[in-house]
Write a protein that holds these residues in place. Sequence first.
Motif, PDB file in Angstrom:
ATOM      1  N   ALA A 515      45.941  52.817  -9.415  1.00 36.31           N
ATOM      2  CA  ALA A 515      46.218  52.025  -8.411  1.00 36.31           C
ATOM      3  C   ALA A 515      45.070  52.040  -7.362  1.00 36.31           C
ATOM      4  CB  ALA A 515      47.279  52.701  -7.408  1.00 36.31           C
ATOM      5  N   PHE A 516      44.808  51.157  -6.467  1.00 38.50           N
ATOM      6  CA  PHE A 516      43.705  51.082  -5.616  1.00 38.50           C
ATOM      7  C   PHE A 516      44.309  51.057  -4.210  1.00 38.50           C
ATOM      8  CE2 PHE A 516      41.889  49.290  -9.304  1.00 38.50           C
ATOM      9  CZ  PHE A 516      40.557  49.599  -9.446  1.00 38.50           C
ATOM     10  N   VAL A 517      43.997  51.991  -3.382  1.00 40.79           N
ATOM     11  CA  VAL A 517      44.647  52.270  -2.009  1.00 40.79           C
ATOM     12  C   VAL A 517      43.669  52.197  -1.060  1.00 40.79           C
ATOM     13  CG1 VAL A 517      45.906  54.062  -0.919  1.00 40.79           C
ATOM     14  CG2 VAL A 517      46.547  53.433  -2.969  1.00 40.79           C
ATOM     15  N   ALA A 518      43.986  51.749   0.029  1.00 41.17           N
ATOM     16  CA  ALA A 518      43.116  51.813   1.291  1.00 41.17           C
ATOM     17  C   ALA A 518      43.733  52.396   2.242  1.00 41.17           C
ATOM     18  CB  ALA A 518      42.790  50.328   2.011  1.00 41.17           C
ATOM     19  N   VAL A 519      43.273  53.474   2.977  1.00 36.10           N
ATOM     20  CA  VAL A 519      43.961  54.329   3.834  1.00 36.10           C
ATOM     21  C   VAL A 519      44.069  53.765   5.316  1.00 36.10           C
ATOM     22  CG1 VAL A 519      43.913  56.436   2.585  1.00 36.10           C
ATOM     23  CG2 VAL A 519      42.240  56.025   4.288  1.00 36.10           C
ATOM     24  N   LYS A 520      45.150  54.278   6.014  1.00 39.91           N
ATOM     25  CA  LYS A 520      45.252  53.735   7.184  1.00 39.91           C
ATOM     26  C   LYS A 520      44.102  54.587   8.287  1.00 39.91           C
ATOM     27  CE  LYS A 520      50.022  52.545   7.657  1.00 39.91           C
ATOM     28  NZ  LYS A 520      51.272  53.051   7.652  1.00 39.91           N
ATOM     29  N   PRO A 521      43.863  53.641   9.464  1.00 37.78           N
ATOM     30  CA  PRO A 521      43.051  54.641  10.224  1.00 37.78           C
ATOM     31  C   PRO A 521      43.494  55.966  10.643  1.00 37.78           C
ATOM     32  CG  PRO A 521      43.483  52.313  11.038  1.00 37.78           C
ATOM     33  CD  PRO A 521      44.339  52.409   9.964  1.00 37.78           C
ATOM     34  N   GLU A 524      41.691  60.492   6.340  1.00 39.80           N
ATOM     35  CA  GLU A 524      40.337  60.379   5.582  1.00 39.80           C
ATOM     36  C   GLU A 524      40.560  60.554   4.044  1.00 39.80           C
ATOM     37  OE1 GLU A 524      37.112  60.856   6.154  1.00 39.80           O
ATOM     38  OE2 GLU A 524      37.805  60.221   8.102  1.00 39.80           O
ATOM     39  N   PRO A 525      40.144  59.544   3.575  1.00 45.52           N
ATOM     40  CA  PRO A 525      40.041  59.512   1.986  1.00 45.52           C
ATOM     41  C   PRO A 525      39.429  60.655   1.380  1.00 45.52           C
ATOM     42  CG  PRO A 525      38.916  57.748   3.011  1.00 45.52           C
ATOM     43  CD  PRO A 525      38.921  58.494   3.989  1.00 45.52           C
ATOM     44  N   GLU A 532      47.863  63.837  -3.253  1.00 48.14           N
ATOM     45  CA  GLU A 532      49.342  63.834  -2.487  1.00 48.14           C
ATOM     46  C   GLU A 532      50.024  62.510  -2.969  1.00 48.14           C
ATOM     47  OE1 GLU A 532      48.793  64.680   1.622  1.00 48.14           O
ATOM     48  OE2 GLU A 532      50.612  63.337   2.004  1.00 48.14           O
ATOM     49  N   LEU A 533      49.025  61.531  -2.964  1.00 50.64           N
ATOM     50  CA  LEU A 533      49.798  60.241  -3.309  1.00 50.64           C
ATOM     51  C   LEU A 533      50.301  60.058  -4.890  1.00 50.64           C
ATOM     52  CD1 LEU A 533      47.011  57.675  -1.629  1.00 50.64           C
ATOM     53  CD2 LEU A 533      49.336  58.336  -0.625  1.00 50.64           C
ATOM     54  N   LEU A 552      40.724  55.626  -4.022  1.00 49.79           N
ATOM     55  CA  LEU A 552      40.670  55.270  -2.692  1.00 49.79           C
ATOM     56  C   LEU A 552      39.561  54.309  -2.202  1.00 49.79           C
ATOM     57  CD1 LEU A 552      41.613  58.682  -1.119  1.00 49.79           C
ATOM     58  CD2 LEU A 552      43.221  56.869  -1.516  1.00 49.79           C
ATOM     59  N   VAL A 553      39.738  53.143  -1.786  1.00 51.32           N
ATOM     60  CA  VAL A 553      38.953  52.004  -1.597  1.00 51.32           C
ATOM     61  C   VAL A 553      38.860  51.884   0.135  1.00 51.32           C
ATOM     62  CG1 VAL A 553      38.700  51.262  -3.736  1.00 51.32           C
ATOM     63  CG2 VAL A 553      40.461  50.364  -2.105  1.00 51.32           C
TER      64      VAL A 553
END
Length: 588
Positions: A515-521, A524-525, A532-533, A552-553
């Motif tokens: 999985a490639f995941v972009a985090v919300k503002p 912190e990646p 945790e994910l 994390l991207v």
Amino acid sequence: MAVATIVKSNRDLPIAPNLAAYEAVPAEAFWARARRELDGLPGGAGLNIAHEAVDRHAAGARADHLALRWLGRHGGRRDLTFAELGRETSRFANALAGLGLGKGDLVAALAGRIPELYVAALGTLKNRSVFSPLFSAFGPEPIRTRLALGKAKALLTTELLYERKVAALRGSLPHLEHVILVGEGGGETNVPGTHDYRRLLEAASDRFEIGPTDPEDVALVHFTSGTTGTPKGAVHVHGAIVSHHITGKLALDLHPDDVFWCTADPGWVTGTSYGIISPLSNGVTMIADEGDFEAGRWYAILASERVSVWYTAPTAIRMMMKAGIELVREHEYPALRFMASVGEPLHPAGVVWGERAFGLPFHDNWWQTETGGIMIANFASMDIRPGSMGKPVYGVEAGIVHRRENGGVDEVTAVGEQGELALRPGWPSMFRAYIGEPARYAKCFADGWYLTGDLVRCDADGYFWFVGRADDVIKSSGHLIGPFEVESTLLEHPAVAQAGVIGKPDPVAGEIVKAFVAVKPGYEPSRDLEKELLAHARVRLGAVVAPKEIELVEEVPATRSGKIMRRLLKARELGLPEGDVSTLETPE
Ligand code: AMP
């Protein structure tokens, strides 16, 4: 890797193959002939899978023949002859009827490979209810989605799985009226709101007369995954038994005295069509092993149970290859006569390893949930071209097509040209619907073809070669996984803004879920967040479906309408030059 053809001669085979020579037979005549191998319900009352698999043998010359040998995870075994299996499955059918469940009601099963699962599958079919297996390693989310989609009225499961995965879901499953629990080691249970399997069966009669069953009556629902949306419930009918039976006989070369072992779990289609129905219909002894894969354990089973026909999968073959050939040599396998593989590409090295290890090649064959039974196979009498899936089963017309923009297809005629594998509808085990999704079903057909979603090519001699999937579904250790289901679960985590999921090539599992995941503002990646994910996905989806890797991207590439460009992600993962990726973008 180009490997020389393995030339077969019937004279070298230990037993005359059921299919002496491969020849094309007109479809209609073939299926009519195959139907005549079955008995049909007494008095012309139709065709029922459980009658062909169990009752006709229980009432006939094979009544005392061993039908099922179950091997416990920690030792122990249970043997059931056809007569005994007939009585047990009648009890289960009576128990269902006693609960008010009847024709067309969906009975799901969530259990490891325990004897009760096999009894439940066949007893459900006797009762003309619809059997739907779920994989026991699924987490609560895939279980809930499938039970809801199928509007399951009953669920057979174990006390342990119920408490871990199902109890908390009951409130969200209004259709689920009955839960039948098997206790640890087959023991009794006492859980409020559920029935105890043992007490239910003890109270039920062991005589059951199967009611009239039309070959088009629904028998099985197998859930499978697509690129987008919810899982799909592929609907199969009782008439599918014609395919199950004849492909067991011709493509797996089952003979009456065989001991057959299909290593697939009944939670997936292979484990039901060939891990329950086909061997029993052919009247052979089948092995069901509760244990997980372990090379040494498997070799001991092959040897001590005198397995003669073995049906397994490329991931297992790769794991055996890794474990080393010395382990194979610890036993002898004089009974072993035919080995087959399905579910993922079987590379030439795997075919050849079979010869080195067991003196027999693995015979690859191809099919999928929607086809219900084997469609393309390397038959016992046929020369093997290692790496090829073989030739179409009799009665199956296979073609190669290109999809046109307007929804039609162009047929490929040039030898060796790659395109999508297409099958001419009409074989008995073809799926009849996706539950509640007529449009999705209709989209699988064009210009008189069923479109499989697999890319293949065909050589000048009619052998089919697998090239890859035409869509984004992932095959990991033989399990088909829909990226959308994984992405949706990741998006439920408060830190996740975008998620894109692909299959990353893996030397053993074929592919792993990445999985490639972009985090919300505001988030912190970090390595901790990744962990945790991973844990979040694992708890909800279960180990087989959850990603093994998360990256994390900054941004997950998506089209303007928000559709994740999985092919772009995959191209980057594989290190393809950026210049190539424009053509790889997932179309709108
Ligand atoms: P399932 O519906 O879960 O049984 O998965 C079916 C898919 O597995 C097919 O559409 C193929 O993509 C893949 N598959 C099955 N058998 C083979 C095979 N012999 N070689 C390559 N891929 C296969």
